[in-house]
Design a protein around this motif. Structure first.
Motif, short mmCIF file in Angstrom:
data_model
loop_
_atom_site.label_atom_id
_atom_site.label_comp_id
_atom_site.label_asym_id
_atom_site.label_seq_id
_atom_site.Cartn_x
_atom_site.Cartn_y
_atom_site.Cartn_z
N THR A 175 0.67 -0.90 0.00
CA THR A 175 0.09 0.08 -0.01
C THR A 175 0.84 1.26 0.05
OG1 THR A 175 -1.85 1.25 1.10
CG2 THR A 175 -0.43 -0.27 2.57
N GLY A 176 0.47 2.37 -0.79
CA GLY A 176 1.28 3.68 -0.87
C GLY A 176 2.59 3.66 -1.66
N GLY A 178 2.55 3.11 -5.05
CA GLY A 178 2.51 4.14 -6.22
C GLY A 178 1.74 3.30 -7.22
N LYS A 179 0.93 2.37 -6.89
CA LYS A 179 0.17 1.55 -8.19
C LYS A 179 -0.57 2.59 -8.70
CE LYS A 179 -1.17 -1.54 -5.01
NZ LYS A 179 -0.79 -1.00 -4.01
N SER A 180 -1.80 3.11 -7.89
CA SER A 180 -2.74 3.75 -8.59
C SER A 180 -2.13 5.03 -9.36
CB SER A 180 -3.54 4.57 -7.41
OG SER A 180 -4.12 3.48 -6.73
N TRP A 181 -1.05 5.55 -9.01
CA TRP A 181 -0.55 6.52 -9.57
C TRP A 181 0.13 6.06 -11.35
CZ3 TRP A 181 2.13 11.68 -7.73
CH2 TRP A 181 1.22 11.93 -6.61
N GLN A 471 -2.39 -5.22 -3.96
CA GLN A 471 -1.18 -4.94 -2.98
C GLN A 471 -0.98 -6.42 -2.41
OE1 GLN A 471 -3.20 -3.69 0.75
NE2 GLN A 471 -3.80 -2.15 -0.61
N ILE A 539 8.23 6.01 -12.32
CA ILE A 539 7.22 6.17 -12.87
C ILE A 539 6.91 7.64 -13.01
CG2 ILE A 539 4.63 5.63 -13.18
CD1 ILE A 539 6.21 3.04 -13.51
N SER A 548 -5.63 9.43 -4.13
CA SER A 548 -5.28 8.36 -3.26
C SER A 548 -5.25 8.54 -1.90
CB SER A 548 -3.90 7.89 -3.88
OG SER A 548 -2.91 8.79 -3.90
#
Ligand SMILES: Nc1ncnc2c1ncn2[C@@H]1O[C@H](COP(=O)(O)OP(=O)(O)OP(=O)(O)O)[C@@H](O)[C@H]1O
Ligand SMILES: [Mg+2]
Length: 580
Positions: A175-176, A178-181, A471, A539, A548
């Motif tokens: 979690t945190g 950077g997947k969503s970004w 995650q 990225i 997020s």
């Protein structure tokens, strides 16, 4: 023309020793040595013209000669210059020309370098060009850029957009990390394409910030939407029960532990076929009537199914003796089924399954829904493209049901499209462990898993690509994970999850897995069809950052109290609809 033209004066050093796939290079320039880092790429002269060997730096050592030759201790400093050695693992060959194709990278070694061959660092523009070659991103083609290489921020990191989606991708990270970004970065570039087509299962409403041409926002009808009579035109999606497969309907309404379960399933199937027949007859759809099956997406009135079940459940038939009556075959055997059906029908959370009359029950509704969901960017007056479906108000226990239904719809539409007419679509599955779990806990989860397994295995042929995001890769269905031929791994601390990711790395590069816990936020290890060589990429930030919601605890606690909105939260919880 080679994309890697080096002058001899640019050489880092020269080859000192060679073994099958390992080369030792001697570097005399201490400055050059300082700039080197493990895992960086180098190019070496080959004995064949037009070939360059590509290697990865494995080890860098700086030794005084006396350390290497312990016996020789008498000689002074002057005679003992430092010997700086760089150990390189060869990974492939870059050919200037291969048949008609220019600049081709192969993961094979046809030659090894000769002693004294020059070794060059691969960086900057040359690295960008080389990476363009390995991800087969040609000059004029639309590019998909992830960011820049960690080892060389000046070199832009491209991946092959065809291959990334053809054979599925998986994005993992704690979690945190950077997947969503990262997903936002991909979506942004997809949305720019003229005929973009993607569906995003957004579990937390994070991508609400991604707006503009090429983005469309939808949500599954919640209690509030149903109350307000909203539909497709408002971006509200119903998933009427008649879209479910027979299998899914049975798993939802029939309690398998009931001794009458087989009877109940049979009676239900008969009643549904009858109701569908009735709908088709009334509407005059004689061609469908001749060919449809219980699984065909044909609307039917659930009320008429209930009426029929109730009739059978209380039916009396003539007895053996004239004038007497006895209970019918199903008398009293359907009570549990009827109860369950009634229960689900009145469950407001499941309202999207049982739309009110006039909503999502017409013959043409499905065409509209499919156009909205699967039409490319041009569909619906430019409202196609990247369709983000917000699931943030959906209770987690029914997620597998809904997501599975949407995925099934996408797959079937592609499957029933003519070969040349298929417009490829990518499904972005955020928090995939929630609805594609390794262990199914409900019938709905089993159905969702079956759908996704099928897409993972056969999707390529029908132009359905999966992007699995999680995650907890260890908790995502293994078949689905193993079919993902592209990996974007962000920082991952859990050992079990790391093991899953390691298994996805090619054998020769298993050591890359050691980097997983050490990656920075927004940094990823990228490997797979779309890029060939495992690479560490930073990225780049998306233009529209996803919401997020990283909350600064300490700062917020230190700030003056914000207006209390707890009562609103409680009321929203009661209504199961967010009050804004
Ligand atoms: N590429 C990036 N560059 C700079 N900062 C980033 C980058 N990616 C992520 N971050 C930072 O990390 C935070 C968390 O990122 P993100 O929401 O993408 O995590 P996540 O992996 O999706 O987490 P979760 O699994 O909890 O959803 C962001 O709010 C942002 O501040
Ligand atoms: Mg996220």
């Amino acid at each position: 023309m080679s994309i890697l033209d080096f002058g001899d004066d640019e050489a880092l050093g020269r080859v000192l020793s060679v073994d099958t796939a390992t080369v030792v290079v001697r570097v005399d320039d201490v400055e050059a040595l300082r700039a080197l880092q493990v895992n960086r790429l180098v190019a070496l002269q080959s004995s064949l013209a037009g070939h360059k060997l590509i290697g990865v730096i494995h080890k860098i050592t700086r030794t005084a000669l006396e350390e290497a030759k312990v016996a020789d201790i008498e000689l002074g400093e002057e005679a003992h210059p430092e010997v700086n050695l760089v150990r390189i693992t060869l990974i492939g060959t870059l050919l200037d020309r291969d048949g008609t194709r220019a600049n081709v990278f192969r993961r094979t070694l046809e030659t090894v370098p000769e002693i004294d061959a020059c070794c060059f660092a691969l960086e900057g523009e040359r690295l960008t060009r080389f990476m363009g070659v390995i991800s087969e991103v040609t000059g004029g083609a639309q590019r998909l850029s992830l960011g820049a290489y960690t080892l060389d921020p000046k070199a832009e990191a491209y991946v092959n957009g065809n291959k990334l989606f053809q054979r599925h991708a998986i994005v993992v990270g704690s979690t945190g990390s950077g997947k969503s970004w990262t997903i936002a970065r991909l979506l942004e570039q997809i949305a720019e394409l003229e005929s973009a087509n993607a569906i995003v299962f957004d579990m937390h409403g994070e991508y609400a910030s991604m707006v503009g041409d090429g983005f469309a926002h939808l949500r599954v009808a919640g209690p509030g939407d149903i109350e307000a009579g909203k539909g497709l035109a408002d971006g509200v999606l119903h998933l009427p029960n008649w879209l479910m497969s027979y299998e899914a309907l049975v798993s939802m309404f029939v309690d398998r532990s009931d001794q009458n379960a087989p009877n109940q399933a049979m009676v239900m199937s008969r009643a549904i076929v009858e109701a569908k027949t009735c709908f088709l007859t009334t509407g005059g759809h004689s061609e469908v009537l001749a060919n449809f099956t219980i699984d065909s997406p044909v609307p039917f009135a659930i009320e008429s199914v209930l009426t029929e079940l109730n009739r059978l459940n209380t039916e009396m038939v003539p007895g053996a003796k004239p004038g007497t009556e006895k209970q019918g075959d199903f008398n009293g055997k359907l009570s549990r089924l009827i109860q369950r059906l009634e229960g689900k029908r009145t469950d407001r959370r499941l309202g999207f399954l049982f739309p009110a009359a006039g909503v999502a029950d017409s013959y043409t509704w499905l065409d509209e829904a499919v156009t909205l969901l699967l039409g490319g960017r041009a569909a619906k007056g430019g409202r196609g493209g990247v369709k983000i479906i917000d699931f943030s108000e959906v209770p987690s226990d029914i997620l597998p049901l809904i997501v599975g239904m949407v995925a099934r719809m996408a797959f079937h539409v592609q499957q029933w499209s003519a070969q040349g007419a298929r417009h490829p679509v990518a499904l972005f599955c955020d928090e995939a462990h929630l609805y594609i779990p390794q262990d199914a806990t409900s019938g709905a989860a089993e159905n969702a898993i079956a759908t996704f397994e099928r897409i993972a295995k056969e999707g390529r042929k029908y132009g359905v690509g999966l992007v699995v995001i999680s995650q907890r890769p260890a908790e995502v269905n293994r078949t689905v994970v193993s079919q993902c031929n592209n990996l974007i791994a962000m920082r991952l601390t859990n050992g079990e999850d790391q093991a899953v990711v390691r298994r996805l790395l090619p054998d020769s590069l298993g050591g890359f897995g050691d980097l997983l816990p050490a990656l920075d936020t927004g940094e990823a290890l990228v490997v797979g069809d779309a890029i060939l060589l495992p690479t560490r990429i930073r990225i780049a930030k998306p233009v529209n950052e996803p919401l997020s919601g990283t909350i600064e605890f300490w700062d917020r606690w230190a700030a003056p109290a914000a207006a209390a909105t707890l009562d609103k939260a409680v009321e929203s919880w009661r209504r199961q609809t967010l009050i804004k």
